[in-house]
Scaffold this motif. Structure first.
Motif, PDB file in Angstrom:
ATOM      1  N   PRO A  26       0.810  -1.227   0.000  1.00 44.11           N
ATOM      2  CA  PRO A  26       0.000   0.000   0.000  1.00 44.11           C
ATOM      3  C   PRO A  26       0.834   1.265   0.000  1.00 44.11           C
ATOM      4  O   PRO A  26       0.460   2.261  -0.631  1.00 44.11           O
ATOM      5  N   TRP A  27       1.988   1.244   0.671  1.00 41.79           N
ATOM      6  CA  TRP A  27       2.826   2.441   0.707  1.00 41.79           C
ATOM      7  C   TRP A  27       3.481   2.701  -0.639  1.00 41.79           C
ATOM      8  O   TRP A  27       3.899   3.836  -0.925  1.00 41.79           O
ATOM      9  N   CYS A  28       3.542   1.669  -1.484  1.00 38.41           N
ATOM     10  CA  CYS A  28       4.109   1.872  -2.821  1.00 38.41           C
ATOM     11  C   CYS A  28       3.185   2.720  -3.695  1.00 38.41           C
ATOM     12  O   CYS A  28       3.642   3.618  -4.398  1.00 38.41           O
ATOM     13  N   ILE A  29       1.885   2.449  -3.645  1.00 37.12           N
ATOM     14  CA  ILE A  29       0.960   3.269  -4.435  1.00 37.12           C
ATOM     15  C   ILE A  29       0.814   4.652  -3.803  1.00 37.12           C
ATOM     16  O   ILE A  29       0.730   5.658  -4.504  1.00 37.12           O
ATOM     17  N   VAL A  30       0.819   4.729  -2.474  1.00 36.50           N
ATOM     18  CA  VAL A  30       0.773   6.038  -1.816  1.00 36.50           C
ATOM     19  C   VAL A  30       2.007   6.857  -2.207  1.00 36.50           C
ATOM     20  O   VAL A  30       1.908   8.026  -2.587  1.00 36.50           O
ATOM     21  N   GLY A  31       3.176   6.220  -2.130  1.00 33.52           N
ATOM     22  CA  GLY A  31       4.403   6.921  -2.483  1.00 33.52           C
ATOM     23  C   GLY A  31       4.401   7.379  -3.928  1.00 33.52           C
ATOM     24  O   GLY A  31       4.833   8.500  -4.231  1.00 33.52           O
ATOM     25  N   PHE A  32       3.904   6.518  -4.824  1.00 29.72           N
ATOM     26  CA  PHE A  32       3.869   6.928  -6.223  1.00 29.72           C
ATOM     27  C   PHE A  32       2.913   8.097  -6.432  1.00 29.72           C
ATOM     28  O   PHE A  32       3.233   9.039  -7.165  1.00 29.72           O
ATOM     29  N   LYS A  33       1.740   8.047  -5.825  1.00 25.78           N
ATOM     30  CA  LYS A  33       0.789   9.143  -6.006  1.00 25.78           C
ATOM     31  C   LYS A  33       1.355  10.452  -5.453  1.00 25.78           C
ATOM     32  O   LYS A  33       1.155  11.522  -6.031  1.00 25.78           O
ATOM     33  N   GLN A  34       2.077  10.371  -4.329  1.00 25.19           N
ATOM     34  CA  GLN A  34       2.744  11.562  -3.809  1.00 25.19           C
ATOM     35  C   GLN A  34       3.763  12.084  -4.813  1.00 25.19           C
ATOM     36  O   GLN A  34       3.839  13.288  -5.078  1.00 25.19           O
ATOM     37  N   LEU A  35       4.540  11.178  -5.370  1.00 22.26           N
ATOM     38  CA  LEU A  35       5.538  11.547  -6.368  1.00 22.26           C
ATOM     39  C   LEU A  35       4.873  12.154  -7.595  1.00 22.26           C
ATOM     40  O   LEU A  35       5.342  13.163  -8.140  1.00 22.26           O
ATOM     41  N   GLU A  36       3.781  11.563  -8.025  1.00 22.29           N
ATOM     42  CA  GLU A  36       3.048  12.067  -9.189  1.00 22.29           C
ATOM     43  C   GLU A  36       2.563  13.494  -8.955  1.00 22.29           C
ATOM     44  O   GLU A  36       2.682  14.355  -9.839  1.00 22.29           O
ATOM     45  N   HIS A  37       2.042  13.756  -7.767  1.00 19.69           N
ATOM     46  CA  HIS A  37       1.593  15.109  -7.432  1.00 19.69           C
ATOM     47  C   HIS A  37       2.781  16.070  -7.399  1.00 19.69           C
ATOM     48  O   HIS A  37       2.662  17.222  -7.833  1.00 19.69           O
ATOM     49  N   ALA A  38       3.916  15.590  -6.885  1.00 20.73           N
ATOM     50  CA  ALA A  38       5.105  16.443  -6.817  1.00 20.73           C
ATOM     51  C   ALA A  38       5.623  16.781  -8.211  1.00 20.73           C
ATOM     52  O   ALA A  38       6.054  17.913  -8.484  1.00 20.73           O
ATOM     53  N   ILE A  39       5.581  15.812  -9.107  1.00 26.78           N
ATOM     54  CA  ILE A  39       6.004  16.049 -10.490  1.00 26.78           C
ATOM     55  C   ILE A  39       5.108  17.108 -11.137  1.00 26.78           C
ATOM     56  O   ILE A  39       5.585  18.029 -11.804  1.00 26.78           O
ATOM     57  N   ALA A  40       3.795  16.968 -10.914  1.00 26.50           N
ATOM     58  CA  ALA A  40       2.863  17.944 -11.470  1.00 26.50           C
ATOM     59  C   ALA A  40       3.107  19.333 -10.890  1.00 26.50           C
ATOM     60  O   ALA A  40       3.068  20.342 -11.605  1.00 26.50           O
ATOM     61  N   ARG A  41       3.372  19.385  -9.589  1.00 26.01           N
ATOM     62  CA  ARG A  41       3.590  20.680  -8.936  1.00 26.01           C
ATOM     63  C   ARG A  41       4.836  21.374  -9.471  1.00 26.01           C
ATOM     64  O   ARG A  41       4.835  22.599  -9.678  1.00 26.01           O
ATOM     65  N   THR A  42       5.899  20.609  -9.685  1.00 28.61           N
ATOM     66  CA  THR A  42       7.162  21.209 -10.107  1.00 28.61           C
ATOM     67  C   THR A  42       7.227  21.448 -11.604  1.00 28.61           C
ATOM     68  O   THR A  42       8.092  22.197 -12.076  1.00 28.61           O
ATOM     69  N   GLY A  43       6.360  20.779 -12.353  1.00 28.11           N
ATOM     70  CA  GLY A  43       6.304  21.010 -13.791  1.00 28.11           C
ATOM     71  C   GLY A  43       7.425  20.376 -14.587  1.00 28.11           C
ATOM     72  O   GLY A  43       7.653  20.748 -15.743  1.00 28.11           O
ATOM     73  N   VAL A  44       8.130  19.413 -13.994  1.00 29.10           N
ATOM     74  CA  VAL A  44       9.227  18.776 -14.723  1.00 29.10           C
ATOM     75  C   VAL A  44       8.690  17.678 -15.643  1.00 29.10           C
ATOM     76  O   VAL A  44       7.543  17.236 -15.516  1.00 29.10           O
ATOM     77  N   THR A  45       9.527  17.260 -16.570  1.00 32.53           N
ATOM     78  CA  THR A  45       9.229  16.081 -17.377  1.00 32.53           C
ATOM     79  C   THR A  45      10.005  14.922 -16.768  1.00 32.53           C
ATOM     80  O   THR A  45      11.227  14.992 -16.626  1.00 32.53           O
ATOM     81  N   ALA A  46       9.289  13.884 -16.372  1.00 30.43           N
ATOM     82  CA  ALA A  46       9.915  12.750 -15.698  1.00 30.43           C
ATOM     83  C   ALA A  46       9.594  11.462 -16.426  1.00 30.43           C
ATOM     84  O   ALA A  46       8.489  11.276 -16.933  1.00 30.43           O
ATOM     85  N   ALA A  47      10.567  10.566 -16.470  1.00 34.08           N
ATOM     86  CA  ALA A  47      10.384   9.237 -17.064  1.00 34.08           C
ATOM     87  C   ALA A  47      10.412   8.209 -15.938  1.00 34.08           C
ATOM     88  O   ALA A  47      11.409   8.099 -15.213  1.00 34.08           O
ATOM     89  N   ILE A  48       9.313   7.478 -15.779  1.00 29.58           N
ATOM     90  CA  ILE A  48       9.178   6.496 -14.713  1.00 29.58           C
ATOM     91  C   ILE A  48       9.489   5.103 -15.238  1.00 29.58           C
ATOM     92  O   ILE A  48       8.967   4.676 -16.261  1.00 29.58           O
ATOM     93  N   LYS A  49      10.330   4.366 -14.512  1.00 30.16           N
ATOM     94  CA  LYS A  49      10.601   2.970 -14.819  1.00 30.16           C
ATOM     95  C   LYS A  49      10.382   2.142 -13.562  1.00 30.16           C
ATOM     96  O   LYS A  49      10.931   2.444 -12.503  1.00 30.16           O
ATOM     97  N   TRP A  50       9.546   1.102 -13.671  1.00 30.21           N
ATOM     98  CA  TRP A  50       9.213   0.250 -12.531  1.00 30.21           C
ATOM     99  C   TRP A  50      10.125  -0.975 -12.475  1.00 30.21           C
ATOM    100  O   TRP A  50      10.497  -1.522 -13.519  1.00 30.21           O
ATOM    101  N   HIS A  51      10.429  -1.411 -11.259  1.00 29.79           N
ATOM    102  CA  HIS A  51      11.271  -2.586 -11.054  1.00 29.79           C
ATOM    103  C   HIS A  51      10.645  -3.499  -9.996  1.00 29.79           C
ATOM    104  O   HIS A  51       9.991  -3.013  -9.068  1.00 29.79           O
ATOM    105  N   PRO A  52      10.846  -4.810 -10.106  1.00 29.56           N
ATOM    106  CA  PRO A  52      10.148  -5.765  -9.241  1.00 29.56           C
ATOM    107  C   PRO A  52      10.752  -5.948  -7.858  1.00 29.56           C
ATOM    108  O   PRO A  52      11.963  -5.919  -7.671  1.00 29.56           O
TER     109      PRO A  52
END
Length: 225
Positions: A26-52
């Motif tokens: 659960p903290w993985c999706i929470v952490g990602f959503k926080q990160l997603e909001h932070a990316i939107a706030r800062t206006g950067v272009t980010a490339a996300i890559k997931w790992h198992p």
């Protein structure tokens, strides 16, 4: 702006973000959503890559009651477990993700899910599948160790269901996923989410929108917006 499932290697103005996580964390999706909001706030272009990463590599095929599993694994009480669920539910809602915890939810092994995510990456749908699997587990309470369930989720994002089943049944990416898991644990990742910025700056855990935004701002000084 966020760029997922796209090859951005060599683009200097793109912030590279690798995330090591599990789809039943659960903290993985929470952490990602926080990160997603932070990316939107800062206006950067980010490339996300997931790992198992597997929280429970040795989990039996039938899984285990989620609350009983958490209480046994972490020594928490039923009251502490419920308080954690309430906190996660509130956090998720504030970030646009709905947790739907129930008493009969089960913790399951996710090795098959990670193999499917790897396969989806070949069609540049890794991120879509990762998000769909988070939703399937925490929102719809699906068994992510079930081949039919996983194939249904793959089909829901436009992937070929028959091919998804074939991938799960023949295990063609099993060794690849095991090797990648071993790489990250061998490099000190023993808890998730683990977020690696620019392939060199490791941040552990769900740090919050403000902290992620501050990290992004610091790392992107000098990058083109």
């Amino acid at each position: 702006m966020t760029s997922q499932d796209t090859d951005t290697t060599g683009l200097d103005d793109v912030l590279q973000i690798d995330i090591v996580s599990d789809v039943v964390c659960p903290w993985c999706i929470v952490g990602f959503k926080q990160l997603e909001h932070a990316i939107a706030r800062t206006g950067v272009t980010a490339a996300i890559k997931w790992h198992p990463f597997e929280l429970n590599q040795d989990m039996a095929a039938e899984g285990e009651n989620l609350r009983e599993h958490i209480m046994r694994k972490y020594g928490s009480s039923a009251e502490q477990s419920q308080a954690a669920r309430d906190r996660l539910t509130d956090l998720g809602a504030s970030l646009g993700f709905e947790f739907n915890f129930t008493d009969d939810m089960r913790m399951v092994n996710t090795f098959k899910a990670h193999q499917l995510i790897h396969w989806a990456g070949e069609s540049r749908k890794e991120h879509q599948l990762k998000m769909a699997l988070f939703q399937a587990y925490f929102g719809d309470r699906k068994d992510l160790n079930d081949n039919q369930v996983l194939a249904d989720v793959a089909e829901s994002i436009g992937l070929n269901r028959a091919e998804a089943l074939a991938v799960l049944e023949d295990g063609r990416f099993a060794e690849t996923v095991r090797a990648e898991e071993a790489f990250w644990t061998g490099n000190g990742i023993h808890g998730v989410p683990a977020v690696i910025f620019e392939r060199q700056h490791l941040v552990s855990g769900a740090q919050g929108v403000d902290n992620f935004a501050a990290i992004i701002t610091e790392l992107t000084k000098g990058k083109a917006a």
